[in-house]
Design a protein around this motif. Sequence first.
Motif, PDB file in Angstrom:
ATOM      1  N   UNK A  68       0.808  -1.226   0.000  1.00 21.52           N
ATOM      2  CA  UNK A  68       0.000   0.000   0.000  1.00 21.52           C
ATOM      3  C   UNK A  68       0.837   1.270   0.000  1.00 21.52           C
ATOM      4  N   UNK A  69       2.109   1.157   0.401  1.00 22.12           N
ATOM      5  CA  UNK A  69       2.964   2.343   0.517  1.00 22.12           C
ATOM      6  C   UNK A  69       3.863   2.570  -0.698  1.00 22.12           C
ATOM      7  N   UNK A  70       3.661   1.810  -1.769  1.00 21.94           N
ATOM      8  CA  UNK A  70       4.553   1.920  -2.922  1.00 21.94           C
ATOM      9  C   UNK A  70       4.452   3.280  -3.594  1.00 21.94           C
ATOM     10  N   UNK A  71       3.272   3.920  -3.547  1.00 21.92           N
ATOM     11  CA  UNK A  71       3.065   5.233  -4.174  1.00 21.92           C
ATOM     12  C   UNK A  71       2.988   6.344  -3.144  1.00 21.92           C
ATOM     13  N   UNK A  72       3.522   6.096  -1.972  1.00 25.48           N
ATOM     14  CA  UNK A  72       3.413   7.037  -0.857  1.00 25.48           C
ATOM     15  C   UNK A  72       4.200   8.306  -1.112  1.00 25.48           C
ATOM     16  N   UNK A  73       3.586   9.478  -0.744  1.00 21.47           N
ATOM     17  CA  UNK A  73       4.269  10.756  -0.892  1.00 21.47           C
ATOM     18  C   UNK A  73       4.667  11.345   0.461  1.00 21.47           C
ATOM     19  N   UNK A 188      -3.375  13.777   7.247  1.00 21.60           N
ATOM     20  CA  UNK A 188      -2.455  12.731   6.810  1.00 21.60           C
ATOM     21  C   UNK A 188      -3.041  11.950   5.631  1.00 21.60           C
ATOM     22  N   UNK A 189      -4.318  11.573   5.739  1.00 24.97           N
ATOM     23  CA  UNK A 189      -4.962  10.803   4.676  1.00 24.97           C
ATOM     24  C   UNK A 189      -5.288  11.654   3.459  1.00 24.97           C
ATOM     25  N   UNK A 190      -5.509  12.940   3.664  1.00 29.38           N
ATOM     26  CA  UNK A 190      -5.711  13.860   2.551  1.00 29.38           C
ATOM     27  C   UNK A 190      -4.481  13.870   1.647  1.00 29.38           C
ATOM     28  N   UNK A 191      -3.323  13.875   2.273  1.00 32.92           N
ATOM     29  CA  UNK A 191      -2.062  13.849   1.521  1.00 32.92           C
ATOM     30  C   UNK A 191      -1.928  12.583   0.684  1.00 32.92           C
ATOM     31  N   UNK A 194      -4.338  10.029  -3.459  1.00 32.87           N
ATOM     32  CA  UNK A 194      -4.019   9.432  -4.757  1.00 32.87           C
ATOM     33  C   UNK A 194      -3.397   8.048  -4.594  1.00 32.87           C
ATOM     34  N   UNK A 195      -2.376   7.946  -3.734  1.00 34.36           N
ATOM     35  CA  UNK A 195      -1.709   6.664  -3.529  1.00 34.36           C
ATOM     36  C   UNK A 195      -2.627   5.625  -2.904  1.00 34.36           C
ATOM     37  N   UNK A 196      -3.460   6.057  -1.944  1.00 36.63           N
ATOM     38  CA  UNK A 196      -4.382   5.121  -1.294  1.00 36.63           C
ATOM     39  C   UNK A 196      -5.434   4.619  -2.275  1.00 36.63           C
ATOM     40  N   UNK A 197      -5.883   5.480  -3.175  1.00 35.08           N
ATOM     41  CA  UNK A 197      -6.863   5.075  -4.182  1.00 35.08           C
ATOM     42  C   UNK A 197      -6.291   3.989  -5.083  1.00 35.08           C
ATOM     43  N   UNK A 198      -5.052   4.191  -5.519  1.00 32.45           N
ATOM     44  CA  UNK A 198      -4.388   3.210  -6.383  1.00 32.45           C
ATOM     45  C   UNK A 198      -4.204   1.884  -5.647  1.00 32.45           C
ATOM     46  N   UNK A 199      -3.877   1.975  -4.338  1.00 32.19           N
ATOM     47  CA  UNK A 199      -3.610   0.772  -3.552  1.00 32.19           C
ATOM     48  C   UNK A 199      -4.883   0.079  -3.075  1.00 32.19           C
ATOM     49  N   UNK A 263       3.725  19.936   1.189  1.00 28.42           N
ATOM     50  CA  UNK A 263       3.041  21.017   1.902  1.00 28.42           C
ATOM     51  C   UNK A 263       2.096  20.461   2.961  1.00 28.42           C
ATOM     52  N   UNK A 264       1.507  19.301   2.690  1.00 28.60           N
ATOM     53  CA  UNK A 264       0.620  18.685   3.672  1.00 28.60           C
ATOM     54  C   UNK A 264       1.396  17.985   4.778  1.00 28.60           C
ATOM     55  N   UNK A 265       2.630  17.583   4.496  1.00 33.39           N
ATOM     56  CA  UNK A 265       3.486  17.057   5.558  1.00 33.39           C
ATOM     57  C   UNK A 265       3.766  18.173   6.567  1.00 33.39           C
ATOM     58  N   UNK A 266       4.007  19.369   6.046  1.00 38.22           N
ATOM     59  CA  UNK A 266       4.222  20.529   6.912  1.00 38.22           C
ATOM     60  C   UNK A 266       2.948  20.848   7.694  1.00 38.22           C
ATOM     61  N   UNK A 267       1.793  20.760   7.025  1.00 39.26           N
ATOM     62  CA  UNK A 267       0.519  21.020   7.702  1.00 39.26           C
ATOM     63  C   UNK A 267       0.264  20.013   8.806  1.00 39.26           C
TER      64      UNK A 267
END
Length: 290
Positions: A68-73, A188-191, A194-199, A263-267
Motif C-alpha cells: 500500500x505504501x509503494x506510491x506514498x508521498x 495525513x490521509x488527505x495527503x 491518490x496513492x491510497x486510491x491506487x492501492x 506542503x501537507x506534511x508541513x501542515x
Amino acid sequence: MAKPREWLAGTRPRTLPAAVVPVLIGSGVAFGYGKFSWWRAALALVVALALQVGVNFANDYSDGVRGSDEKRVGPVRLVASGLAPPRQVLAAAFGFFALAGAAGLALAAVTSWWLLLVGAACIAAAWFYTGGPRPYGYIGLGEVFVFAFFGVVAVTGTAYVQMKGFSWLGLAASVPAGLLACALLMVNNLRDIRGDTVAGKRTLAVMIGDARSRFSYVLTLLLPFGFAVLLAVFRPLTLITLAALPLARVPIRSVRAGASGPALIKALGETGRLQLAFGIAFTIGLAVHL
C-alpha cells in the motif's frame, strides 16, 4: 539496516501529540477534582505513547507487506523503502504494544482489573487499523476509532485511573481531544488520497473526496475551540484555549488553498503543534477553579 534516525522517523514524531494531549486533558480533569496523581498520570502517558508508536510501526509493517505504501508521498516508511526487514518492524510494533500492556497492567493492579479489557481493546484497535485480513482503516473507519480511542477512552481512562471514578466533565473534555486527533489523521490521509486510491485503501478521505476532506479537516480543527468555550460555563479558564487559535491559521490556509504532497506534511506538523498548544491550555483551564 536502518539507522537510528530512520527508526526515530519511523515513530512518526509529528503524530505523538495525539497520545500526549488526551493524557494531559484527563489529568487536568482529575486535578480539578482534587485527585491528581503524578505517577498514575505518568503511567497513563507511557501507555498512550507506547500505543501510538506501536500503531505507527504496525502500520509501517502492514502497509509495507501489502504494497500500500509503494506510491506514498509522505515520510519514508521503513518496510516499503527497504530500510528495515518487515520482521524487525513487526517486532518493534509488538515491543511497544508490550510496553503499553505492562504499564496498563500496573494501572489495573492499583485501580480496577476490568481495565485489562480496555487495554486489550486498545491494542487490538491499534493492530487492526491496517493489520489483519480486514483492516478497518481500509474501509473508512479510521476517524471513528481514533475519536473513540484517542479521545473518549484516553481522556476518560486517564481521569478514571486517578479519580477511581467517572465524571461527566471527563467525557465532555474527551470530545475536543478526539476531534483534534481526527484532524491529524484527516490531513495525513488527505495527503495520501491518490496513492491510497491506487492501492485500494479506502480511507474516509478517499471515500468523500478531496474537497470534502479539506472541509472536514477545517471543521475538526475548529470545533474543539467551540467545545472549550461551552465548558467555560463550568470551568471559566477553558477560554484560554482561544490563545492557541491563531496557530490554526497557517494549516487551514494551506489546506484550503489546495496544498498537496510536502506542503501537507508541513501542515501535519503544524496541526500537531496546535493540538499540543490547545491541550496544554485546555488542561490548565480544566484544572483551575475560579
